[in-house]
Scaffold this active site. Structure first.
Site, PDB file in Angstrom:
ATOM      1  N   HIS A  98       0.834  -1.207   0.000  1.00  0.00           N
ATOM      2  CA  HIS A  98       0.000   0.000   0.000  1.00  0.00           C
ATOM      3  C   HIS A  98       0.861   1.247   0.000  1.00  0.00           C
ATOM      4  CE1 HIS A  98       0.558  -0.715   4.435  1.00  0.00           C
ATOM      5  NE2 HIS A  98       0.736   0.585   4.451  1.00  0.00           N
ATOM      6  N   HIS A 148       4.118   7.383   3.461  1.00  0.00           N
ATOM      7  CA  HIS A 148       5.050   6.256   3.378  1.00  0.00           C
ATOM      8  C   HIS A 148       4.636   5.302   2.268  1.00  0.00           C
ATOM      9  CE1 HIS A 148       1.969   4.383   6.091  1.00  0.00           C
ATOM     10  NE2 HIS A 148       2.299   3.273   5.449  1.00  0.00           N
ATOM     11  N   GLU A 195       7.919   1.349   4.833  1.00  0.00           N
ATOM     12  CA  GLU A 195       7.411   0.345   5.770  1.00  0.00           C
ATOM     13  C   GLU A 195       7.636  -1.024   5.156  1.00  0.00           C
ATOM     14  OE1 GLU A 195       3.199   0.693   6.615  1.00  0.00           O
ATOM     15  OE2 GLU A 195       3.146  -1.165   7.787  1.00  0.00           O
TER      16      GLU A 195
END
Lengths: 140, 140
Positions: free
Chosen positions: A7, A80, A131
């Site tokens: 994502h 992010h 991430e």
């Protein structure tokens, strides 16, 4: 090492307003229910695309790390990028061995998809907050 | 309206350094050959992930729109997000009818994947610079 782009994380002052914007303007109507991740100081909501997801992130609580981001970007913005890895501890150890900085204690936390996550320092990643998320066992 | 998350656009002062970083640190080794898009003032390179791509973007020429971004973010950073649409002109007209601002003249240009693209003003998109790209006919 990294696999799917799980994502993109998008900070917003209001998840509800952003869900409406993505639906009304862009026709992205597959939004889940918002939920809280108190340990991370965020409230999140995923919008499904055919091949990936948008994670909307709103501050939760006075200590939320998102307050600083929104102070600089009042409308919100790209926060992010999350890539999947098969084994989060192996990924962490390999990155550390190459000199990359893991944020926080370096111990994985449970992320929004229920699997362990880590964040890498943007200074090592070309200015991008990355991430890493362990791929869910039943997914894909 | 929007379909796949085609790619995330990441600005960098050096495509070669970024390609090396994604390969060495993150194991993302499927990078194409860099190429120039003079009309857009950028040099680009795509890194393939299983479900999407990272587009590395470097300034090309003195008027490149990337110079300003790198002045604020010297290491580089997340620049835009690109979503696919089936019909770029239908998407543009629908967005305009809802009050969204298309950047530039509003006439699509040919993007890095050889299909027409447009950019939407971040002010209408929660602070995110959104690229819309017509899905390649032979793709997916």
């Amino acid at each position: 090492m990294i696999g799917r782009l799980n994502h993109i994380g998008v900070a917003t002052p209001s998840i509800e307003d952003s869900v409406r914007m993505y639906a009304d303007l862009l026709g992205a109507t597959q939004a889940g229910q918002p939920f809280e991740l108190p340990a991370q100081g965020v409230r999140v909501c995923f919008i499904d695309l055919p091949n990936s997801q948008i994670e909307l992130i709103e501050p939760l609580g006075d200590d939320s790390p998102i307050h600083g981001f929104l102070a600089k970007n009042p409308r919100g913005g790209q926060h992010h990028v999350c890539f999947e890895v098969a084994d989060i501890l192996a990924a962490r150890d390999a990155l550390r061995a190459k000199g990359a900085t893991i944020l926080g204690t370096g111990e994985p936390r449970i992320g929004a998809h229920g699997t362990p996550i880590l964040f890498l320092h943007p200074r090592d990643m070309g200015g991008v907050l990355v991430e890493l998320m362990e791929t869910p066992k039943e997914a894909h």
